[in-house]
Design an enzyme around this catalytic site. Structure first.
Site, PDB file in Angstrom:
ATOM      1  CB  CYS A  88      65.802  14.757  66.818  1.00 41.97           C
ATOM      2  SG  CYS A  88      64.166  14.690  67.533  1.00 41.97           S
ATOM      3  NE  ARG A 106      70.589  17.983  65.804  1.00 41.64           N
ATOM      4  CZ  ARG A 106      70.671  18.790  64.758  1.00 41.64           C
ATOM      5  NH1 ARG A 106      71.712  19.566  64.617  1.00 41.64           N
ATOM      6  NH2 ARG A 106      69.725  18.817  63.856  1.00 41.64           N
ATOM      7  CD1 TRP A 121      63.388  19.867  72.260  1.00 42.97           C
ATOM      8  CD2 TRP A 121      62.033  19.967  70.480  1.00 42.97           C
ATOM      9  NE1 TRP A 121      62.576  20.957  72.420  1.00 42.97           N
ATOM     10  CE2 TRP A 121      61.736  21.048  71.351  1.00 42.97           C
ATOM     11  CE3 TRP A 121      61.304  19.839  69.304  1.00 42.97           C
ATOM     12  CZ2 TRP A 121      60.739  21.982  71.069  1.00 42.97           C
ATOM     13  CZ3 TRP A 121      60.313  20.771  69.023  1.00 42.97           C
ATOM     14  CH2 TRP A 121      60.047  21.826  69.900  1.00 42.97           C
ATOM     15  N   GLY A 134      62.953  15.406  62.330  1.00 44.28           N
ATOM     16  CA  GLY A 134      62.086  16.152  61.429  1.00 44.28           C
ATOM     17  C   GLY A 134      60.664  16.136  61.904  1.00 44.28           C
ATOM     18  CE  LYS A 193      69.748  33.665  76.768  1.00 46.52           C
ATOM     19  NZ  LYS A 193      70.139  33.663  75.468  1.00 46.52           N
ATOM     20  CD  GLU A 205      66.689  30.994  75.932  1.00 47.84           C
ATOM     21  OE1 GLU A 205      66.693  30.507  74.809  1.00 47.84           O
ATOM     22  OE2 GLU A 205      67.615  31.711  76.352  1.00 47.84           O
ATOM     23  CG  HIS A 216      52.046  54.012  76.765  1.00 46.94           C
ATOM     24  ND1 HIS A 216      51.208  55.098  76.707  1.00 46.94           N
ATOM     25  CD2 HIS A 216      53.290  54.488  76.499  1.00 46.94           C
ATOM     26  CE1 HIS A 216      51.905  56.181  76.403  1.00 46.94           C
ATOM     27  NE2 HIS A 216      53.179  55.830  76.277  1.00 46.94           N
TER      28      HIS A 216
END
Ligand code: G6P
Length: 608
Positions: free
Chosen positions: A2, A28, A81, A106, A484, A487, A503
Site C-alpha cells: 500500500c 506498492r 494492495w 499495514g 518471472k 509473476e 525423481h
C-alpha cells in the site's frame, strides 16, 4: 505494501500533487486508489477500484474529480494492495469516520478483537483501516485531543502499521503515526510531503527529510512537522532523479534493457584489478570481524531469495561456508547458527516485512547483520550494522530484473573480498575481475536478440506448463526464470535442478509440456545433456539456453549466450538470466498481461 501519500503546503495544486504521488507509489499495490482533500471548508473524497473498472489507472481517479480547477493545499492519497477485504471501491482508502479521513499501510493482526471496541454495524467496509479510524474518532469524541487519540489507538494495534490522517476540524494539519513500518516526511520548497517511500519525492526539491520512527506521531504543518526532534538527514539526490520509461512501453522493458549500464555502475570504483580484490566502502570498517566469520547466512524473499541461493553456491565454491534462507520461514524453523556467524539480508526495497522480522531476530541474538540493498536509507539499510548497496537505481517493475543481476554482481564482489581475506590468491582474484568486467557487454549482446526471443514467446504462448531447469549455478537461473514467467504471464512454471527430473517431475513430461533448460558450457554440461535426452525421450519440448556456437540439436529451440571461460563458470547466471527475463516479458505481452502490474502482487511487501 500500500502506498501512502500526503501533501500539506502553500501551493494551490494540491490535488495534482497528490494524484502524482499516488501514481509514483503504484508499485506498492494497485487494487484501488483514492484521494481525500480539503477545499475551502469541505473535504472531498474519490476512489476507484477493480470492481468498478478492471485495469483502471490514475487517470480514472482524476476523471472522478468534477472540478478540474479545484484549489487545495492539503490532502491525502492511497494506492492499495488488498489484505482485509476484496479489491472494491467500498474497501478503497481513504476511510473515514465523521470528519476524520485515514490512509493506512499495514496489517492489524488483532483486527477481530478491536472490532469489538466499536459499533461493528456502523462499518461500511471489510477493512482493518476503517476500524482504526473509527476507534480514533471514538476516543477523539470523548477526549477532544486528536494526537492523544491517535497515540492511544496506535498502542492498541498489533502488527506493523502506518497511518496518515486528515481532519476536517484541524484544517492546516495532517497527522502521521508509525508502529513498525516506514513513512517519510520531506520538506520541500512548496510544502511538506509525506510518503511511503522516496520514489514519491520525485519532482520536488527536498530540503530536509526524516523517517518517522516507530511509535512516533507527527503533526504536519505546511512548512514543517512537530515531533521529538531527531537527526534530519539530507536525501540522496541521485536517487531522486526523475525516471520515465525512456521510450519503452513498460518499466520492466526499460529496466531489462538498461542492465549493461546498471552493472557497470554496480562495479564502478569497486574493482582493484592489480590487487585482485574488491573495494567495498560499506563494510570496510568491520573487515576484521568479517575475517573471523565462520558461516555466512543469506536471507531474502522472492527474487532476493534466488540471489541468496546464488551467494551460497558461490561462497562455498570459494571455500567459505554459507547458507540461504527464505525469510518468512527463518524464525519458525529453529535455525541453528553459531555466535561467529554473520547474516546478509538481501532486499531490493529494503522494506520487506518478512526480511525485517529476521533482522530484528538476529539483532537480539547479537550476530553481525549486513544489508545488500538497493534503496538507500530504507529500513533494512538503516537497521543493519553495515552493508553494500547494489546501485541498480530505481526499479519500478513489480517483477525484479535489474536489481537481481545487480545483486548477483554485488555478491561476486563480496565473495572476492571475503575470499581474499581467506585463501584466494591475488591471481585468482585478478582473473575473476577480468572476466567480470566483460559481463555488461555480454549482456548487451544478449539483449540484441530481443526479436528472436519475442518470436519464441509467440511460438510458445499456447503452452500452459513450463519447467525451468539447470544444474549447479544455473539451477538459480532456473528458479528466477520460473518466478518471472509465473509473476507476469500467470503461466504454470516450476523450477528444478535438472538432475532431479528423474525423481518425479519427469512424470509430467509430454508434448504439451515445455522445459526451458539452462545448459551453457560449464563443468556440468555433459551431465545436463544426459538429462535433456531423458526429457526428449519422453517427447518433451525443450528450449535450451546454450553457449554461443553450440547448436545443441537435441533442443527444439535454442537461445545463445556469450561464452564465459570454464574457470569462471559461476558468472554464467548473470547473463543467462537475461533471455529468461525477455522471454517472460514478451510472453506477458503476447497474453495481454500488463507486466508492470501483475495481478495480486506488489513490489514492496510490507506485510508479513
Ligand atoms: C515482492 C516483489 C519481488 C521481490 C520480493 C522481495 O514479492 O514482487 O519482486 O523479489 O518482494 O522484495 P525485496 O524488496 O525484499 O527484494
Amino acid at each position: 505494501m500500500c502506498g501512502i501519500f500526503g501533501y500539506n503546503g502553500i501551493e494551490p495544486d494540491g490535488v495534482k500533487k497528490i494524484l502524482e504521488g499516488i501514481h509514483r507509489l503504484e508499485h506498492r499495490g494497485y487494487d484501488s486508489m483514492g484521494i481525500a482533500f480539503l477545499t475551502g471548508d469541505k473535504v472531498e473524497c474519490f476512489k476507484v477500484a477493480e470492481d468498478e473498472k478492471v485495469g483502471f489507472d490514475i487517470k480514472d481517479l482524476a476523471k472522478k474529480i468534477p472540478n478540474k480547477k479545484v484549489i487545495c493545499n492539503i490532502g491525502i492519497g492511497h494506492t492499495r494492495w488488498a489484505t482485509y477485504g476484496g479489491k472494491t471501491v467500498k474497501n478503497a482508502h481513504p476511510h473515514f469516520s465523521n470528519g476524520l479521513f485515514i490512509v493506512h499501510n499495514g496489517n492489524v493482526e488483532n483486527f477481530e478483537a478491536l472490532k469489538k471496541e466499536i459499533d461493528a454495524h456502523t462499518l461500511y467496509s471489510e477493512t482493518d483501516s476503517e476500524v482504526i479510524v473509527k476507534l480514533i474518532d471514538k476516543i477523539f469524541q470523548d477526549t477532544g485531543d486528536l494526537v492523544k487519540s491517535i497515540e492511544k489507538v496506535m498502542k492498541m494495534l498489533v502488527g506493523a502499521n502506518v497511518i496518515l490522517i486528515m481532519s476536517k476540524d484541524h484544517p492546516g494539519q495532517l497527522f502521521a503515526a508509525n508502529k513498525g513500518g516506514t513513512i517519510l516526511l520531506g520538506k520541500s520548497d512548496s510544502g511538506v510531503i509525506i510518503a511511503s517511500d522516496p520514489s514519491a519525492f520525485e519532482g520536488y526539491h527536498i530540503i530536509k527529510k526524516r523517517n518517522l520512527e516507530t511509535n512516533e506521531v507527527a503533526v504536519i504543518h505546511s512548512d514543517f512537522w512537530d515531533i521529538i526532534a531527531k537527526e534530519v538527514v539530507t536525501i540522496e539526490e541521485d536517487y531522486l532523479q526523475d525516471i520515465d520509461k525512456n521510450g519503452c512501453d513498460f518499466y520492466m522493458e526499460k529496466e531489462i534493457f538498461e542492465q549493461g549500464a546498471v552493472l557497470r555502475g554496480t562495479m564502478s570504483g569497486r574493482l582493484i584489478l592489480d590487487k585482485g580484490n574488491a573495494r567495498l566502502g560499506g563494510i570496510n570498517e568491520i573487515a576484521r570481524e568479517l575475517r573471523n566469520v565462520e558461516t555466512f547466512h543469506f536471507v531474502g524473499c522472492g527474487t532476493a531469495y534466488n540471489a541468496c541461493s546464488y551467494a551460497t553456491l558461490l561462497f562455498n565454491r570459494f571455500g567459505i561456508s554459507a547458507r540461504a534462507w527464505i525469510a518468512s520461514e527463518f524464525c519458525y524453523s529453529h535455525p541453528v547458527f553459531g555466535p561467529n556467524d554473520a547474516f546478509f539480508f538481501i532486499s531490493q526495497s529494503g522494506e520487506t516485512a518478512d526480511t525485517i522480522e529476521v533482522v530484528e531476530e538476529i539483532q537480539i541474538k547479537g550476530n553481525i547483520c549486513l544489508g545488500i540493498v538497493n534503496v538507500p536509507d530504507s529500513r533494512i539499510a538503516r537497521l543493519t550494522d553495515a552493508g553494500v548497496y547494489i546501485r541498480a537505481g530505481k526499479e519500478k517493475g513489480v517483477a525484479s530484473t535489474k536489481a537481481f543481476t545487480a545483486q548477483l554482481v554485488t555478491i561476486v564482489l563480496l565473495a572476492i573480498y571475503l575470499a581474499r581475506q581467506r585463501k584466494m590468491t591475488i591471481d585468482t582474484g585478478m582473473g575473476i575481475i577480468e572476466e567480470l568486467i566483460l559481463i555488461p557487454e555480454k549482456i548487451e549482446k544478449v539483449l540484441k536478440q530481443k526479436n528472436s526471443i519475442k518470436r519464441l514467446a509467440e511460438k510458445y504462448k499456447e503452452f500452459k506448463n513450463y519447467y525451468f531447469l539447470g544444474r549447479y549455478f544455473n539451477s538459480v537461473v532456473a528458479q528466477e526464470g520460473s518466478l518471472k514467467l509465473k509473476e507476469i504471464s500467470y503461466m504454470h512454471a516450476e523450477s528444478y535442478p535438472l538432475g532431479e527430473m528423474k525423481h518425479g517431475p519427469l512424470a509430467l513430461i509430454d508434448p504439451s509440456f515445455c522445459s526451458v533448460v539452462i545448459i551453457p558450457n560449464d563443468s556440468v554440461h555433459s551431465k545436463g545433456v544426459v538429462n535433456v535426452r531423458e526429457i526428449k525421450g519422453r517427447d518433451g519440448v525443450v528450449i535450451a539456453i546454450v553457449a554461443e556456437g553450440n547448436s545443441f540439436e537435441l533442443a527444439d529451440d535454442i537461445i545463445e549466450i556469450p561464452e564465459i571461460k570454464p574457470r569462471y563458470e559461476y558468472l554464467y547466471p548473470i547473463i543467462a538470466t537475461i533471455p529468461l527475463q525477455l522471454f517472460s516479458y514478451y510472453m506477458a505481452l503476447e497474453l495481454n498481461c500488463n507486466p508492470d502490474k501483475p495481478r495480486n502482487l506488489a513490489k514492496t511487501v510490507t506485510v508479513g
